[in-house]
Design a protein around this motif. Structure first.
Motif: not given
Lengths: 100, 265
Positions: B143-154
């Motif tokens: 299972g995966s989870a994603q965030t996008r902060r200040d122009g970067v995807l994690l």
């Protein structure tokens, strides 16, 4: 003050729980929780705020939509319809108890 | 071909693992640098919950305390996880990069692709299952989870090597609505269950990390150069661990934001 919660699991969506602190016929605080995604994440605070006060429930979806539009929020695995539904269920449970 | 950084981290405690992810994300925000893939594991075991979850709803805290298992809220959404016998990946990509589709749903599919490929390389019939899972048969293996902060995807995600079902259900609340799909223990699988005892060896874990890196390289058309955290990332990870993931103010309350790094280099 009373807290009432409702759990919503809409098809294709993640599990959503809406908890409302209710007092004097007014929503004092709201919490939206679950394993969904909202981008940016802090946008959930704006959606929770939109559930507070003495809202016109019929307009809830529209109000949540305006928060989503204004904040540029992207909802994944959750929808404003489900959030509104959860809030309505939590309130109707409270209404049923207080009117009986 | 573009060169990405590969970080192979030793097993870490929960708050440390989450702090390193945020420190590397900040590093990509601060400086123009290539994407990074980080592979790591957990020691001692830890529980993480999604950004939008609440500890009191998801976790049996008394049990966690008794077993010395820390509970940490992630910067990403998604569900509660007991991290014990697993390989975890984190991938960091600037949003302007070709490997970061604008659509969140599409980017899950793209970035879960290498996990699917690596599992197929082991002879498993793995497939991506929207929104954010990888299944073998009908059981979830990743299972995966994603965030996008200040122009970067994690995006970070787990790959289950072994499941301690007893402990998982002792430490986590499993919602009744989810159980309607079947017995919880049948909805999660592990490499041990699928491949046997060899999945538990250190050699297997090292080989699996190599397979995942190769799968990212092939799927996303990049080369990897093995690197390590920079001194600044190390320093910031320690600070984030102390000032964010070890604090009740973060783990229990959404009102504080993830601390952000200082000015650009």
């Amino acid at each position: 003050m009373t807290t009432r919660s409702a759990v919503v699991k809409a098809p294709g969506e993640k599990l959503l729980r809406v908890s409302l602190d209710l007092g004097g016929g007014v929503v004092r605080a709201a919490r939206i929780s679950g394993d969904f995604f909202i981008h940016p994440e802090e946008g959930v605070l704006l959606l929770e705020k939109a559930l507070c006060g003495a809202p016109e429930w019929d307009e809830l979806v529209l109000r949540l939509q305006s928060v989503v539009d204004a904040g540029g929020l992207e909802l994944v695995g959750v929808s404003i319809e489900s959030i509104a539904r959860g809030a309505l269920e939590a309130v109707s449970e409270y209404d049923a108890e207080t009117s009986s | 071909m573009e060169t990405w950084r590969l970080i192979l981290d030793p097993p870490g405690r929960g708050a440390r693992n989450m702090a390193v992810d945020l420190a590397v994300l900040h590093s990509l925000v601060r400086t123009v640098c290539s994407p990074t893939l980080r592979l790591y594991s957990w020691n001692p075991p830890a529980v993480t919950i999604g950004y939008f979850q609440r500890i009191e709803e998801e976790v049996r805290e008394e049990e966690c305390r008794r077993e010395g298992v820390a509970v940490i809220r992630r910067v990403t959404g998604g569900g509660a996880v007991l991290h014990e016998h697993e390989l975890t990946y984190s991938v960091f990509i600037p949003l302007a990069h070709r490997a970061a589709p604008r659509s969140i749903r599409e980017s899950y599919e793209l970035l879960c692709g290498p996990i699917v490929d690596a599992l197929r390389g082991l002879g498993l019939d793995a497939r991506f299952s929207p929104i954010n899972d990888v299944l073998v048969g009908e059981a979830k293996l990743s299972g995966s989870a994603q965030t996008r902060r200040d122009g970067v995807l994690l995006q970070h995600g787990t790959l289950l090597i072994d499941v301690n079902a007893g402990r998982m259900f002792r430490l986590l609340n499993v919602a009744k609505q989810k159980s309607a799909k079947g017995e919880p223990q049948d909805r999660v699988s592990s490499l041990r269950r699928l491949l046997g005892e060899r999945a538990l060896s250190a050699d297997f874990a090292a080989g699996l990390a190599g397979r995942i890196a190769r799968a990212f390289s092939e799927r996303l058309d990049c080369d990897f150069e093995e690197g390590r955290l920079s001194a600044r990332e190390e320093e910031e990870a320690l600070r984030i661990e102390r000032e964010l993931f070890n604090l009740d103010a973060w783990n229990r309350d959404r009102s504080i934001r993830p601390v952000f790094a200082g000015p650009a280099d």
